[in-house]
Design a protein around this motif. Structure first.
Motif, short mmCIF file in Angstrom:
data_model
loop_
_atom_site.label_atom_id
_atom_site.label_comp_id
_atom_site.label_asym_id
_atom_site.label_seq_id
_atom_site.Cartn_x
_atom_site.Cartn_y
_atom_site.Cartn_z
N ILE A 145 -56.25 36.90 -16.63
CA ILE A 145 -56.68 35.56 -16.21
C ILE A 145 -55.53 34.56 -16.37
CG2 ILE A 145 -58.28 33.67 -16.69
CD1 ILE A 145 -60.29 35.77 -17.63
N VAL A 146 -54.85 34.64 -17.52
CA VAL A 146 -53.75 33.72 -17.79
C VAL A 146 -52.59 33.96 -16.82
CG1 VAL A 146 -52.02 33.03 -19.49
CG2 VAL A 146 -54.37 33.49 -20.22
N SER A 147 -52.32 35.22 -16.49
CA SER A 147 -51.22 35.53 -15.58
C SER A 147 -51.46 34.90 -14.20
CB SER A 147 -51.03 37.04 -15.44
OG SER A 147 -52.19 37.65 -14.87
N ILE A 148 -52.70 34.95 -13.74
CA ILE A 148 -53.05 34.32 -12.46
C ILE A 148 -52.89 32.80 -12.56
CG2 ILE A 148 -54.90 33.88 -10.81
CD1 ILE A 148 -55.97 36.69 -11.49
N ALA A 149 -53.30 32.24 -13.69
CA ALA A 149 -53.17 30.79 -13.91
C ALA A 149 -51.69 30.37 -13.89
CB ALA A 149 -53.81 30.40 -15.23
N GLY A 274 -45.34 40.87 -16.01
CA GLY A 274 -45.32 41.57 -17.30
C GLY A 274 -46.67 41.57 -17.97
N MET A 275 -47.39 40.46 -17.87
CA MET A 275 -48.72 40.37 -18.47
C MET A 275 -49.73 41.26 -17.75
SD MET A 275 -48.77 36.25 -19.13
CE MET A 275 -50.38 36.20 -19.90
N MET A 276 -49.59 41.39 -16.43
CA MET A 276 -50.52 42.19 -15.65
C MET A 276 -50.35 43.69 -15.89
SD MET A 276 -50.51 40.30 -11.94
CE MET A 276 -51.15 38.63 -11.69
N PHE A 277 -49.10 44.13 -16.05
CA PHE A 277 -48.81 45.57 -16.05
C PHE A 277 -48.40 46.14 -17.41
CE2 PHE A 277 -48.31 44.22 -11.65
CZ PHE A 277 -49.00 45.19 -10.97
N THR A 278 -48.43 45.32 -18.46
CA THR A 278 -48.13 45.82 -19.80
C THR A 278 -49.20 45.33 -20.77
OG1 THR A 278 -46.81 43.95 -20.61
CG2 THR A 278 -45.67 45.61 -19.25
N GLU A 279 -49.11 45.80 -22.01
CA GLU A 279 -50.03 45.33 -23.05
C GLU A 279 -49.72 43.90 -23.47
OE1 GLU A 279 -52.71 46.89 -24.21
OE2 GLU A 279 -52.29 48.46 -22.74
N TRP A 280 -48.50 43.46 -23.20
CA TRP A 280 -48.02 42.11 -23.50
C TRP A 280 -48.24 41.73 -24.97
CZ3 TRP A 280 -44.51 39.55 -21.15
CH2 TRP A 280 -44.29 38.20 -21.42
#
Length: 330
Positions: A145-149, A274-280
């Motif tokens: 959600i945050v990555s889209i924001a 990075g947030m979408m495709f990793t554990e971040w």
């Protein structure tokens, strides 16, 4: 060793020449379409020169599986804003002082404070959100959600930059390719110079990193030091050299927004991927670099807001935060 050193210097020269052609082309692009300096510096110049080092970690994360690829990708993503907010500003401030000592310009740096404050505010907000998400995500899965924001925020930032009241570009040197081809600076010629100079920057940076690795190996520098210190500096060379060239031409707005715009881009698109495709999960040195980047950026923004100006000496304070990183690393 001597031959490798010569090749290293030649590749650096190639990058510098490519940067000179790039800054000339991007200025003409802005003049041709009547774009303000915020758009030229914060978007076109910043994204153009940031693209090569951005693609590498994104490819590592999306197309290569494994913990090592993920760590390399995240390290590269958070390393770019850190290098720009510390060494990038340090080099810009130092170059202003050096030019002033040789009476090429005044010591005072006079960029568009509106553009500078806009970029730094967006960077601090988006990057802080990404860091907080890394901590909170251990308890609540909100990173997608945050990555889209963050991506939406960058889109808003671009629109706001295009609609800003930053000054238009003035005092542009003749397009270099016009002299080569004996023609007027038509749009296709400007785009040709822009594309070729970007390719030159990318190729020069690739060669520079290659010879840096070879010289470092012969000098006995450990691979960890190379990957965390030397290579990131090399990949951020285009932004630094572009800013040095613009500082020498007294185009302070372009010089500063080239760095701040790259910081906004690096803290949004690559971070969102990075947030979408990793554990971040940012820990250790990666968390340290994000915190140092945010602290140094807040100091620049606070100084600009309170003093209504920028000093090359406050920009050079970025070296302090880079030194803290080196001490933690070593």
């Amino acid at each position: 060793m001597a031959l490798l050193t010569i090749m290293l210097l030649m590749s650096l020269t190639f990058i510098l020449v490519s940067c000179a052609y790039f800054t000339n082309a991007v200025e003409w692009l802005g003049k041709k379409f009547n774009l303000n300096q915020g758009v030229i510096g914060s978007i076109f110049a910043a994204v153009g020169t940031a693209m090569p080092e951005t693609i590498i970690p994104v490819i590592a994360i999306i197309f290569h599986n494994g913990q090592a690829s993920e760590e390399i990708g995240i390290g590269a993503i958070v390393g770019a804003p850190f290098m720009l907010s510390t060494l990038g500003f340090f080099v810009t401030g130092a170059s202003a002082i050096i030019y002033a000592l040789f009476h090429k310009r005044s010591l005072k740096i006079t960029p568009s404070l509106t553009g500078f404050q806009r970029d730094m505010s967006y960077f601090i907000t988006m990057y802080s959100l990404a860091v907080i998400t890394s901590i909170v995500n251990n308890y609540i899965d909100i990173k997608n959600i945050v990555s889209i924001a963050i991506l939406v925020s960058y889109f808003v930032y671009v629109i706001r930059t295009f609609s800003s009241n930053d000054e238009s570009i003035n005092d542009v040197k003749n397009l270099y390719f016009s002299a080569h081809f004996h023609s007027k600076p038509a749009v296709h010629l400007i785009l040709l110079q822009l594309i070729l100079s970007l390719l030159g920057i990318s190729y020069g940076a690739h060669i520079f990193i290659k010879y840096t690795e070879q010289v470092s190996a012969m000098a006995g520098i450990p691979p960890a030091i190379l990957s965390l210190i030397i290579t990131p500096i090399a990949t951020e060379l285009p932004e630094k050299l572009n800013s040095v060239l613009w500082i020498g031409q007294k185009k302070d707005t372009l010089a500063l927004l080239n760095i701040t715009g790259a910081m906004v881009f690096q803290s949004s698109v690559p971070v969102a991927i990075g947030m979408m495709f990793t554990e971040w999960h940012l820990t250790g040195l990666t968390m340290l670099t994000t915190m140092l980047a945010l602290i140094s950026s807040y100091i620049y923004l606070l100084y600009a807001s309170s003093k209504k100006s920028l000093s090359p000496f406050i920009l050079m304070s970025g070296i302090i935060f880079y030194a803290i990183f080196l001490m933690a690393l070593l």
